[in-house]
Motif scaffolding. Structure first.
Motif, PDB file in Angstrom:
ATOM      1  N   VAL A   6     -13.311  -6.930  -8.091  1.00  0.00           N
ATOM      2  CA  VAL A   6     -12.845  -5.528  -7.555  1.00  0.00           C
ATOM      3  C   VAL A   6     -13.136  -4.505  -8.631  1.00  0.00           C
ATOM      4  O   VAL A   6     -13.776  -3.440  -8.388  1.00  0.00           O
ATOM      5  CB  VAL A   6     -11.369  -5.475  -7.337  1.00  0.00           C
ATOM      6  CG1 VAL A   6     -10.768  -3.986  -7.334  1.00  0.00           C
ATOM      7  CG2 VAL A   6     -10.939  -6.207  -6.098  1.00  0.00           C
ATOM      8  N   ARG A   8      -9.629   7.618  -6.103  1.00  0.00           N
ATOM      9  CA  ARG A   8      -9.742   8.695  -5.347  1.00  0.00           C
ATOM     10  C   ARG A   8      -9.155   9.751  -5.918  1.00  0.00           C
ATOM     11  O   ARG A   8      -9.627  11.042  -5.246  1.00  0.00           O
ATOM     12  CB  ARG A   8      -8.671   8.406  -3.886  1.00  0.00           C
ATOM     13  CG  ARG A   8      -8.617   9.234  -2.814  1.00  0.00           C
ATOM     14  CD  ARG A   8      -7.203   9.062  -1.997  1.00  0.00           C
ATOM     15  NE  ARG A   8      -7.210   7.791  -1.491  1.00  0.00           N
ATOM     16  CZ  ARG A   8      -7.925   7.155  -0.441  1.00  0.00           C
ATOM     17  NH1 ARG A   8      -8.894   7.808   0.162  1.00  0.00           N
ATOM     18  NH2 ARG A   8      -7.739   6.075  -0.040  1.00  0.00           N
ATOM     19  N   GLU A  40     -19.355   1.673  -8.313  1.00  0.00           N
ATOM     20  CA  GLU A  40     -19.598   2.793  -7.378  1.00  0.00           C
ATOM     21  C   GLU A  40     -19.090   4.259  -8.129  1.00  0.00           C
ATOM     22  O   GLU A  40     -19.607   5.266  -7.852  1.00  0.00           O
ATOM     23  CB  GLU A  40     -18.586   2.876  -6.440  1.00  0.00           C
ATOM     24  CG  GLU A  40     -18.406   3.451  -5.148  1.00  0.00           C
ATOM     25  CD  GLU A  40     -17.644   3.349  -3.881  1.00  0.00           C
ATOM     26  OE1 GLU A  40     -17.341   4.063  -3.031  1.00  0.00           O
ATOM     27  OE2 GLU A  40     -17.110   1.860  -3.807  1.00  0.00           O
ATOM     28  N   GLU A  86       0.744  -1.172  -0.147  1.00  0.00           N
ATOM     29  CA  GLU A  86      -0.135   0.030   0.032  1.00  0.00           C
ATOM     30  C   GLU A  86       0.829   1.189  -0.113  1.00  0.00           C
ATOM     31  O   GLU A  86       0.735   2.219  -0.826  1.00  0.00           O
ATOM     32  CB  GLU A  86      -0.828  -0.029   1.232  1.00  0.00           C
ATOM     33  CG  GLU A  86      -1.970   1.082   1.187  1.00  0.00           C
ATOM     34  CD  GLU A  86      -2.934   1.133   2.492  1.00  0.00           C
ATOM     35  OE1 GLU A  86      -3.821   1.881   2.338  1.00  0.00           O
ATOM     36  OE2 GLU A  86      -2.746   0.438   3.355  1.00  0.00           O
ATOM     37  N   LEU A 129     -15.682  -1.318  -8.147  1.00  0.00           N
ATOM     38  CA  LEU A 129     -15.163  -0.214  -8.461  1.00  0.00           C
ATOM     39  C   LEU A 129     -16.120   0.743  -9.563  1.00  0.00           C
ATOM     40  O   LEU A 129     -16.480   1.706  -9.575  1.00  0.00           O
ATOM     41  CB  LEU A 129     -13.883  -0.049  -8.780  1.00  0.00           C
ATOM     42  CG  LEU A 129     -12.859  -0.452  -7.782  1.00  0.00           C
ATOM     43  CD1 LEU A 129     -11.337  -0.632  -8.275  1.00  0.00           C
ATOM     44  CD2 LEU A 129     -12.922   0.694  -6.634  1.00  0.00           C
ATOM     45  N   ARG A 186      -8.487   1.693  -5.917  1.00  0.00           N
ATOM     46  CA  ARG A 186      -8.809   2.859  -4.866  1.00  0.00           C
ATOM     47  C   ARG A 186      -8.259   4.103  -5.152  1.00  0.00           C
ATOM     48  O   ARG A 186      -8.700   5.158  -4.873  1.00  0.00           O
ATOM     49  CB  ARG A 186      -8.624   2.110  -3.392  1.00  0.00           C
ATOM     50  CG  ARG A 186      -9.087   2.989  -2.373  1.00  0.00           C
ATOM     51  CD  ARG A 186      -8.616   2.451  -1.153  1.00  0.00           C
ATOM     52  NE  ARG A 186      -7.225   2.764  -1.023  1.00  0.00           N
ATOM     53  CZ  ARG A 186      -6.705   2.268   0.357  1.00  0.00           C
ATOM     54  NH1 ARG A 186      -6.980   1.733   1.153  1.00  0.00           N
ATOM     55  NH2 ARG A 186      -5.265   2.836   0.118  1.00  0.00           N
ATOM     56  N   GLU A 187      -6.778   4.031  -5.040  1.00  0.00           N
ATOM     57  CA  GLU A 187      -6.059   5.011  -5.130  1.00  0.00           C
ATOM     58  C   GLU A 187      -6.296   5.912  -6.403  1.00  0.00           C
ATOM     59  O   GLU A 187      -6.193   7.220  -6.718  1.00  0.00           O
ATOM     60  CB  GLU A 187      -4.376   4.806  -5.163  1.00  0.00           C
ATOM     61  CG  GLU A 187      -4.100   4.434  -3.619  1.00  0.00           C
ATOM     62  CD  GLU A 187      -4.515   5.448  -2.675  1.00  0.00           C
ATOM     63  OE1 GLU A 187      -4.274   6.536  -2.588  1.00  0.00           O
ATOM     64  OE2 GLU A 187      -5.193   5.041  -1.684  1.00  0.00           O
ATOM     65  N   PHE A 224      -6.977  -4.062  -6.041  1.00  0.00           N
ATOM     66  CA  PHE A 224      -7.972  -3.003  -5.068  1.00  0.00           C
ATOM     67  C   PHE A 224      -7.295  -1.916  -4.609  1.00  0.00           C
ATOM     68  O   PHE A 224      -7.785  -0.598  -4.579  1.00  0.00           O
ATOM     69  CB  PHE A 224      -8.136  -4.018  -3.845  1.00  0.00           C
ATOM     70  CG  PHE A 224      -8.580  -3.053  -2.730  1.00  0.00           C
ATOM     71  CD1 PHE A 224     -10.070  -2.351  -2.675  1.00  0.00           C
ATOM     72  CD2 PHE A 224      -7.950  -3.077  -1.592  1.00  0.00           C
ATOM     73  CE1 PHE A 224     -10.376  -1.251  -1.482  1.00  0.00           C
ATOM     74  CE2 PHE A 224      -8.122  -2.007  -0.438  1.00  0.00           C
ATOM     75  CZ  PHE A 224      -9.333  -1.305  -0.768  1.00  0.00           C
TER      76      PHE A 224
END
Length: 248
Positions: free
Chosen positions: A169, A131, A176, A72, A173, A127-128, A123
């Motif tokens: 995943v 974001r 969403e 991460e 994504l 996510r990053e 994931f």
């Protein structure tokens, strides 16, 4: 809201860049040729440097980041650096390794390692990327899947579970973030990609496929670019690619 088509300016990130004959390298070259500033990421510095030199020699803009997609901190640092001017338009997650092992030979360590490289890494990267893209209401996130994304069969149980996880995943994504203007697509590579990896590890299989029996990396890269350029009224979420002679 943004224009219907993504702009061919800005920046791209390709995660999972290895051999210069591989898909990650082909994606980086394609995106750079379209005028994007490309950040290439992988775990082997020498391979990254070779590709960066090729892209630079062809007139492209490129930067190199050594990173583990399943770490991460590495991924966050990668995106902070690549997106320092708020310009990331396109992210391609091309990480994944395959190990042949029967269920009885699959250790917990092997199962977890494949899951981390495929599903968990996807994931963190997704996510990053989301974001940073969602507040701008634009951007494309592309995930490289495999035949195993759709069905698990021996001796690839662990790989199948990992790739199916990555597919989930991508779906999550997409559901969403698509309404927020971020295009998320999952590409099922249903066949063997032509290159050094296949020639070295599956030599007999490659010979058996004959002419046009493998997927050409530059052709795949063209499809990824097409996905990025799709108008939002006709976004594709999942697409499967295979040679014309590949049974399915």
């Amino acid at each position: 809201m943004t224009n219907e088509r993504a702009s061919p300016t800005g920046a791209a990130v390709v995660i999972g860049v290895g051999a210069e004959t591989g898909l990650g390298a082909a994606l980086a070259r394609r995106f750079a040729r379209e005028g994007l500033r490309v950040t290439i990421a992988g775990r082997t510095p020498q391979r990254l440097r070779v590709l960066a030199e090729q892209i630079t020699a062809a007139g492209g803009a490129v930067s190199v980041k050594v990173a583990d997609a399943a770490n991460e901190a590495d991924v966050t640092a990668l995106f902070d650096e690549a997106d320092k001017d708020g310009a990331i338009d396109l992210v391609a997650y091309n990480v994944g390794s395959n190990v042949a092992a029967s269920a009885l030979e699959t250790t917990p360590e092997l199962f977890e390692r494949l899951w981390r490289q495929n599903a968990f890494g996807g994931f963190i990267v997704g996510r990053e990327a989301a974001r940073r893209m969602a507040p701008r209401e634009k951007g494309t996130i592309l995930f490289t899947g495999a035949t195993a994304s759709m069905r698990a069969r021996p001796p690839f149980l662990a790989f199948g579970a990992a790739k199916a996880g990555l597919r989930a995943v991508a779906q999550g994504l997409a559901r969403e973030f698509s309404p927020q203007g971020v295009h998320v697509a999952h590409v099922v590579i249903d066949g063997v990609i032509q290159g050094d990896y296949a020639a070295t590890n599956f030599a007999e299989y490659v010979r058996s496929k004959g002419t046009d029996g493998l997927l050409a990396v530059d052709d795949i890269a063209d499809v990824y670019w097409t996905l990025h350029r799709q108008p939002r009224s006709v976004w594709t979420h999942e697409l499967d690619l295979r040679p014309f002679k590949e049974p399915f």
